[in-house]
Design a protein around this motif. Structure first.
Motif, PDB file in Angstrom:
ATOM      1  N   ASN A 123      29.646  33.064  51.711  1.00  0.00           N
ATOM      2  CA  ASN A 123      29.194  32.410  50.280  1.00  0.00           C
ATOM      3  C   ASN A 123      29.278  33.450  49.101  1.00  0.00           C
ATOM      4  O   ASN A 123      28.423  33.799  48.538  1.00  0.00           O
ATOM      5  CB  ASN A 123      27.432  31.986  50.261  1.00  0.00           C
ATOM      6  CG  ASN A 123      27.538  30.631  50.834  1.00  0.00           C
ATOM      7  OD1 ASN A 123      28.466  30.000  51.779  1.00  0.00           O
ATOM      8  ND2 ASN A 123      26.391  30.030  50.558  1.00  0.00           N
ATOM      9  N   LEU A 124      30.797  33.598  48.981  1.00  0.00           N
ATOM     10  CA  LEU A 124      30.886  34.471  47.784  1.00  0.00           C
ATOM     11  C   LEU A 124      32.206  33.554  47.028  1.00  0.00           C
ATOM     12  O   LEU A 124      32.961  33.569  47.729  1.00  0.00           O
ATOM     13  CB  LEU A 124      31.328  35.834  48.283  1.00  0.00           C
ATOM     14  CG  LEU A 124      31.745  36.874  47.012  1.00  0.00           C
ATOM     15  CD1 LEU A 124      30.421  37.283  46.340  1.00  0.00           C
ATOM     16  CD2 LEU A 124      32.270  38.416  47.634  1.00  0.00           C
ATOM     17  N   ALA A 125      31.859  33.319  45.798  1.00  0.00           N
ATOM     18  CA  ALA A 125      32.791  32.568  45.204  1.00  0.00           C
ATOM     19  C   ALA A 125      32.993  32.671  43.683  1.00  0.00           C
ATOM     20  O   ALA A 125      31.958  33.132  43.031  1.00  0.00           O
ATOM     21  CB  ALA A 125      32.661  30.878  45.658  1.00  0.00           C
ATOM     22  N   GLY A 126      34.044  32.360  43.081  1.00  0.00           N
ATOM     23  CA  GLY A 126      34.296  32.357  41.608  1.00  0.00           C
ATOM     24  C   GLY A 126      35.450  31.579  41.066  1.00  0.00           C
ATOM     25  O   GLY A 126      36.153  30.939  42.016  1.00  0.00           O
ATOM     26  N   ILE A 127      35.573  31.344  39.848  1.00  0.00           N
ATOM     27  CA  ILE A 127      36.523  30.457  39.242  1.00  0.00           C
ATOM     28  C   ILE A 127      37.444  31.049  38.163  1.00  0.00           C
ATOM     29  O   ILE A 127      36.967  32.048  37.740  1.00  0.00           O
ATOM     30  CB  ILE A 127      35.808  29.369  38.711  1.00  0.00           C
ATOM     31  CG1 ILE A 127      34.963  29.418  37.614  1.00  0.00           C
ATOM     32  CG2 ILE A 127      35.167  28.466  39.797  1.00  0.00           C
ATOM     33  CD1 ILE A 127      34.513  28.203  36.644  1.00  0.00           C
ATOM     34  N   GLY A 128      38.419  30.418  37.915  1.00  0.00           N
ATOM     35  CA  GLY A 128      39.365  30.657  36.607  1.00  0.00           C
ATOM     36  C   GLY A 128      39.956  29.441  35.970  1.00  0.00           C
ATOM     37  O   GLY A 128      40.335  28.496  36.850  1.00  0.00           O
ATOM     38  N   ILE A 129      39.765  29.392  34.758  1.00  0.00           N
ATOM     39  CA  ILE A 129      40.334  28.228  33.852  1.00  0.00           C
ATOM     40  C   ILE A 129      41.583  28.598  33.218  1.00  0.00           C
ATOM     41  O   ILE A 129      41.430  29.393  32.461  1.00  0.00           O
ATOM     42  CB  ILE A 129      38.847  27.609  33.163  1.00  0.00           C
ATOM     43  CG1 ILE A 129      37.772  27.238  34.076  1.00  0.00           C
ATOM     44  CG2 ILE A 129      39.498  26.309  32.641  1.00  0.00           C
ATOM     45  CD1 ILE A 129      36.753  26.869  33.365  1.00  0.00           C
ATOM     46  N   ARG A 130      42.452  27.522  33.080  1.00  0.00           N
ATOM     47  CA  ARG A 130      43.654  27.585  32.354  1.00  0.00           C
ATOM     48  C   ARG A 130      44.402  29.121  32.399  1.00  0.00           C
ATOM     49  O   ARG A 130      44.976  29.554  31.423  1.00  0.00           O
ATOM     50  CB  ARG A 130      43.143  27.443  30.920  1.00  0.00           C
ATOM     51  CG  ARG A 130      42.974  26.103  30.474  1.00  0.00           C
ATOM     52  CD  ARG A 130      42.913  26.006  28.870  1.00  0.00           C
ATOM     53  NE  ARG A 130      42.991  24.394  28.456  1.00  0.00           N
ATOM     54  CZ  ARG A 130      42.915  24.055  27.518  1.00  0.00           C
ATOM     55  NH1 ARG A 130      42.772  24.845  26.379  1.00  0.00           N
ATOM     56  NH2 ARG A 130      42.915  22.624  27.219  1.00  0.00           N
ATOM     57  N   GLY A 131      44.713  29.434  33.957  1.00  0.00           N
ATOM     58  CA  GLY A 131      45.565  30.528  34.131  1.00  0.00           C
ATOM     59  C   GLY A 131      44.911  31.710  34.165  1.00  0.00           C
ATOM     60  O   GLY A 131      45.535  32.746  34.484  1.00  0.00           O
ATOM     61  N   PHE A 132      43.496  31.831  33.880  1.00  0.00           N
ATOM     62  CA  PHE A 132      42.751  33.200  34.116  1.00  0.00           C
ATOM     63  C   PHE A 132      42.414  33.333  35.641  1.00  0.00           C
ATOM     64  O   PHE A 132      42.159  32.623  36.265  1.00  0.00           O
ATOM     65  CB  PHE A 132      41.527  33.386  33.469  1.00  0.00           C
ATOM     66  CG  PHE A 132      41.785  33.390  31.840  1.00  0.00           C
ATOM     67  CD1 PHE A 132      41.909  34.554  31.173  1.00  0.00           C
ATOM     68  CD2 PHE A 132      41.772  32.418  30.935  1.00  0.00           C
ATOM     69  CE1 PHE A 132      42.462  34.850  30.007  1.00  0.00           C
ATOM     70  CE2 PHE A 132      42.183  32.457  29.762  1.00  0.00           C
ATOM     71  CZ  PHE A 132      42.401  33.847  29.084  1.00  0.00           C
TER      72      PHE A 132
END
Length: 739
Positions: free
Chosen positions: A147-156
């Motif tokens: 349970n380790l997670a992250g996101i990136g939006i619009r190419g980041f």
């Protein structure tokens, strides 16, 4: 002249006209010039505008502010004021708040906002916010077992740790208080608003790629609730309960509690079992609110998350050498009070506090298998206050506010015998004050919406005295920055919508980059040694970006058709890079990045033109990256890693009141990453893949609900991060009793 006409000639009319010209002219001038004196003029103008609104409240003859919440109207015994700009999703009425920090319709605002509604949240396979976002908003994610997670939006690039990121996560408009998105579960959610594009003009740092705002359920009507239990693959079981509603005429509340236990290791798509993948979570929330009279209301809310024995297998290349487990905790609490200061003026005050801790246990010591020991801890805390004032004048609105936030990070490391040692990173803190103004202008019978605004941020960051850390001198540094944004949206009679925005955003440097200092003795193979120094740069500027986007949308409710296509382009400047001179390394603003792509969404409900009493909807949501490149220290360009060439989510959604379901397909294109297990650490390309999920539900007698979910229906063997394969086919069945 009638008395009404005389009243309409209030002092507002003598100020707003010149104010419009000044505001738009100033915003664009500040955008292009960025002079410090203009920032001060902007804050002065924002203060004068809100004071002007307060003075003229007594003279206003407009109807009460049309941005009261739906809950306020539902509780009112008088005839409700007509709402403008209401968004309808799956037959339910919503107002989006993320794009302007004020309730607005997603069809009337220039910014690109996607809403994941309550039904889609329930039908999507996966119990975390990360699963919801990657399957419904087509953004890039990174997930690790444990349970380790992250996101990136619009190419980041997706980010899963630390307090400095390029995408901001909110809960009900305030910072979520987590550096790890996996600690936010998909329970008790009313909807998720995903703002794609720069939002530093409203939210400050960490909103360069976009903002995710999780809106929790708020039951102010009849008392309702549910209890549920479920079983599934990998010896999984779940229990949950929720209750909420009115307590008399004045007060209301919500309570939720959930437990999820995966007691077995999952199987991969190749049929093999991946050991060290078991975990257990429990989470809950509580809220109490009430009316204070004269249009005022308060809400006190809190939520918590606990992850226990969350096993981490490590990279499959190393077998289970680097396996271990972690205990993770997060809690957040906030208090909000809001109400009318006058006919056209509404004030909201929010204070919040959050804390996130992680205790990590390892089965290895620098690659050598050892008995499990307590290796390191992290402790991050957030404290903040938000003050927001909304003023309406005719169809126009002005939102002005002040934000304060203080973040502290503490790191602890341990030897195998349990005694303390120096952590890898020093303790740090970050304090942020900001003032912002957002304006929403309506022209041409509300067909044309223009938004313009900006925010001035000041930061004070510091590294702190850290126990057991030698060769380190605590320091502090400060900086400030201004972030404007403006946009236009036009609605045609035929259902066509044109929208465009341009905005500046920033990401603050870390405390270590600004104020760090450390020394480390390096011993070479020949026995010689030298002292390696890492020194922060107090003159470091924030990373900054300018994003332009433009799109066209089309909606015909009688046809059940809704679509949108948005092109975007982002230029990032002042990217922070490491510079080395002799034995000393520091940081500088010398690099750049460029991203551009196309976001598209399509929804077609066959039941609408055929006038069925049921819904059969075809849905598509996608992001195609035309370019996502960043500059290296050698001043050559390379693809940004862990960003897919494209992500396409599509499927069929059905609902007739008795049965409902979702067949969902997710197709992800190739992406680049560094292979840390190969000689020379080459950059490799991941293969594309398609994963299919299925959800089927039935509701009996209005109280009994049975849900079956199948994750990875065709048992695809795939990974989103090399070395960390995803689970194969799994089933989960839930029974719920609703009242």
């Amino acid at each position: 002249m009638s008395s009404v006409d005389k009243k309409r000639q209030s002092p507002d009319q003598y100020f707003i006209g010149p104010g419009i010209a000044f505001f738009f002219g100033f915003t664009w001038t500040a955008f292009l010039e960025g002079e410090k004196k203009m920032k001060k003029q902007y804050l002065l103008f924002a203060t004068c505008l809100v004071l002007l609104g307060d003075v003229n409240d007594s003279l206003a003859v407009e109807s009460e502010m049309q941005t009261h919440s739906l809950n306020d109207q539902a509780d009112s015994s008088s005839e409700p004021v007509p709402l403008l700009g209401i968004e309808t999703i799956n037959g339910k009425t919503y107002l989006t708040i993320t794009a302007t920090r004020s309730e607005s319709s997603v069809k009337e605002i220039p910014a690109k906002v996607e809403v994941i509604d309550r039904q889609m949240v329930e039908q999507t396979v996966g119990n975390t916010i990360t699963e919801q976002l990657k399957k419904n908003a087509s953004i890039n994610v990174i997930e690790y077992p444990g349970n380790l997670a992250g996101i990136g939006i619009r190419g980041f690039r997706p980010e899963f740790s630390g307090i400095t990121k390029h995408s901001l996560i909110l809960v009900n408009g305030r910072p979520a208080g987590t550096s790890n998105l996996a600690t936010l579960l998909a329970d008790n959610i009313e909807r998720i608003e995903v703002l794609k594009g720069p939002a530093s003009s409203l939210y400050g740092g960490e909103a360069m790629g976009g903002v995710v705002n999780i809106i929790t359920r708020k039951n102010t009507g009849k008392l309702t609730g549910m209890v549920e239990t479920g079983l599934g693959s990998f010896s999984t079981n779940k229990q949950g309960a929720a209750v909420g509603g009115a307590l008399g005429e004045r007060f209301d509340f919500d309570l939720t509690a959930n437990r999820y236990d995966q007691d077995g290791d999952f199987k991969m798509g190749n049929g093999q079992t991946r050991a060290y993948t078991r975990y257990e979570t429990q989470n809950g929330s509580a809220r109490i609110g009430g009316k204070l009279g004269d249009g005022w209301r308060f809400d006190l809310a809190g939520d918590m998350y606990q992850g226990r024995d969350m096993e981490t297998p490590g990279d499959i290349f190393n077998g289970y050498t680097y396996s271990g487990y972690a205990d993770r905790d997060r809690y957040g609490a906030d208090a909000t009070i809001g109400g009318k200061l006058g006919a056209n003026n509404r004030l909201t005050l929010t204070s919040y506090q959050a804390k996130e801790t992680a205790e990590n246990y390892s089965n290895s010591d620098w690659g050598t298998t050892v008995p499990t020991y307590h290796s390191y801890d992290t402790d991050t805390s957030w404290v903040g206050v938000q003050v927001k004032d909304e003023y309406s004048w005719h169809d126009h609105r002005f939102i002005v506010g002040v934000d304060y936030q203080d973040i502290g990070v503490e790191n602890l490391s341990f030897k195998r015998n349990g005694t303390r040692k120096a952590p890898y990173s020093p303790d740090e803190g970050r304090e942020n004050w900001a003032g912002y103004l957002e304006s929403i202008w309506k022209f041409m019978d509300r067909r044309l919406t223009a938004t313009a605004g900006g925010r001035y941020d000041t930061f004070d960051v510091k590294t702190k005295e850290t126990p057991y850390m030698t060769g380190f001198t605590p320091k502090s540094a400060d900086f400030s920055t201004f972030s404007p944004r403006t946009g236009l949206n036009y609605l045609f009679d035929q259902g066509v919508r044109l929208h465009t925005t341009v905005g500046k955003a920033f990401v603050p440097p870390t405390a270590g980059q600004l104020a760090g200092y450390s020394e480390r003795l390096v011993v070479l193979d020949d026995g010689t040694s030298f002292t390696s120094i890492i020194r922060g740069n107090p003159d470091l500027d924030p990373e900054s970006s300018i994003t332009y986007d433009a799109g066209v949308g089309y909606e015909q409710k009688k046809w059940g058709l809704d679509l949108d296509f948005t092109l975007f382009h982002t230029d990032v400047d002042d990217k922070i890079s490491t510079t080395t001179s002799g034995n000393t390394s520091s940081y500088g603003n010398s690099l750049s990045a460029e991203m551009e792509g196309l976001e598209s969404s399509l929804s077609f409900d066959v039941g609408a033109p055929l006038k069925w009493n049921r819904s059969l909807k075809f849905i598509v949501n996608s992001t195609h990256m035309f370019k996502a490149e960043e500059e290296l220290a050698s001043h050559t360009m390379q693809d940004i890693q862990n960003v897919a060439d494209y992500t396409v989510n599509y499927g069929i959604q059905y609902d007739d009141g008795l049965f409902d379901g979702l067949l969902h397909l997710r197709n992800q294109g190739g992406m680049r990453d560094t292979d840390w297990n190969a000689s020379g650490y080459p950059v490799i390309e991941y293969p594309s893949f398609t994963v299919v999920d299925l959800m089927v539900g039935v509701t009996l007698q209005g109280h009994h609900r049975i849900i079956l979910k199948v994750d990875n229906l065709f048992d695809k063997d795939y990974y989103e991060k090399q070395g960390f394969p995803k689970p194969g086919q799994s089933f989960f069945a839930t029974y719920r009793y609703e009242f």
